[in-house]
Design a protein around this motif. Sequence first.
Motif, PDB file in Angstrom:
ATOM      1  N   LEU A  72       2.615   1.628  -3.347  1.00  0.00           N
ATOM      2  CA  LEU A  72       1.655   2.008  -4.387  1.00  0.00           C
ATOM      3  C   LEU A  72       1.419   3.517  -4.403  1.00  0.00           C
ATOM      4  O   LEU A  72       1.488   4.154  -5.458  1.00  0.00           O
ATOM      5  N   GLY A  84       0.815  -1.220   0.000  1.00  0.00           N
ATOM      6  CA  GLY A  84       0.000   0.000   0.000  1.00  0.00           C
ATOM      7  C   GLY A  84       0.843   1.261   0.000  1.00  0.00           C
ATOM      8  O   GLY A  84       0.594   2.194  -0.770  1.00  0.00           O
ATOM      9  N   THR A 109      -4.273   1.393  -9.587  1.00  0.00           N
ATOM     10  CA  THR A 109      -4.300   0.265  -8.661  1.00  0.00           C
ATOM     11  C   THR A 109      -4.699  -1.020  -9.376  1.00  0.00           C
ATOM     12  O   THR A 109      -4.081  -2.070  -9.178  1.00  0.00           O
TER      13      THR A 109
END
Length: 132
Positions: free
Chosen positions: A50, A47, A80
């Motif tokens: 990203l 996460g 994503t």
Amino acid sequence: MSASRLVIFYSLFAGLSILANIGFQKVSLLVYSGAFSVPLSVVVGTGVGLVVKFMLDKIWIFRYRHRDLSHGIKSFMLYTVMGLATTAIFWGFEFGADAIYHSEPARFMGGVTGLVIGYIVKYRLDKEFVFA
């Protein structure tokens, strides 16, 4: 941007994202060492990596501007989604190395290898579908 500058900057930003990913995995493991700590650390690192990579790519690699907040959210969601396949590559290498060698350094090296391969694939996906 020239092709050589693009490769240099993309590589630098991929390296920064990899450091953020692996670094936050390590922090997560230091904070929590209970059940499922390794998978949780990988999710946390993924996460963070990203978000870091999206911001760097959007601003510096693709020089992309969102029309408004809604467009920005849609772009991030598409980014994503494009990352799902590359995340499978990354996780495959990381968890594969962990299953074979049963050590944190090997798992992290597997993760770095998977991230490098994944970022090469991701550039092409992002150029074609996200920041076109």
